[in-house]
Structures are given as structure tokens and as C-alpha cells.
Write a protein that holds these residues in place. Structure first.
Motif: not given
Length: 87
Positions: A47-58
Motif C-alpha cells: 500500500s502506497e499509504t502504508a509505505v508513506a506512513t512507514d517512511r514518515r515514521r522513520l
């Protein structure tokens, strides 16, 4: 899913103060199976949304001032390969 953020692996090395590095584990993200849970790869069908969230968290965990330059990595016979993603 883990709300605590990414699990970071930080090297203990004699690097200059301007050099920072870390590795991540699969713990602490929002991506669903089969990419669960902490997934930074935007090219594997997650999911693009999940990847964006994980990248933001990093970025938050590392207190980054800007979005990092992401690398595309994959495994092949003979070892890993990498290529820079576009800026």
C-alpha cells in the motif's frame, strides 16, 4: 501493527559527525502482510499509504530535516544490488 515506531539498528563506528547511518527491522510499521510491518519499499506492491506512513515514521524517529533519498534494492543470484531512486 506496532504503534511504537520503527526499530532502529545504529552502527557503532568512528564516522565523522556529519555522517549518520542506521538500519531498520520489520518491527514498528503499519504495512499489512505480506509486507508487514515496517516496509519502506515502494516497489513491491505494498500500500502506497502504508509505505508513506512507514517512511514518515522513520523520518520522525531520526529527526530528519528533509525526505531522504531512497534506494531501490533487490536480491539476485550473486548478492544484493542497489540503484538510487530519482530525487
Amino acid at each position: 501493527m506496532n504503534g511504537g515506531g520503527p526499530s532502529l539498528i545504529r552502527p557503532d563506528w568512528p564516522a565523522p559527525p556529519t555522517v549518520r547511518a542506521c538500519g531498520t527491522t520489520r518491527v514498528g510499521g503499519v504495512s499489512a502482510a505480506p509486507h508487514a510491518s515496517f516496509n519502506l519499499a515502494g516497489h513491491v506492491g505494498a500500500s502506497e499509504t502504508a509505505v508513506a506512513t512507514d517512511r514518515r515514521r522513520l523520518g520522525e524517529a531520526l529527526a530528519l530535516a528533509a525526505e531522504p533519498r531512497w534506494w531501490l534494492t533487490w536480491q539476485r543470484d550473486g548478492g544484493p544490488r542497489a540503484a538510487a531512486s530519482p530525487p
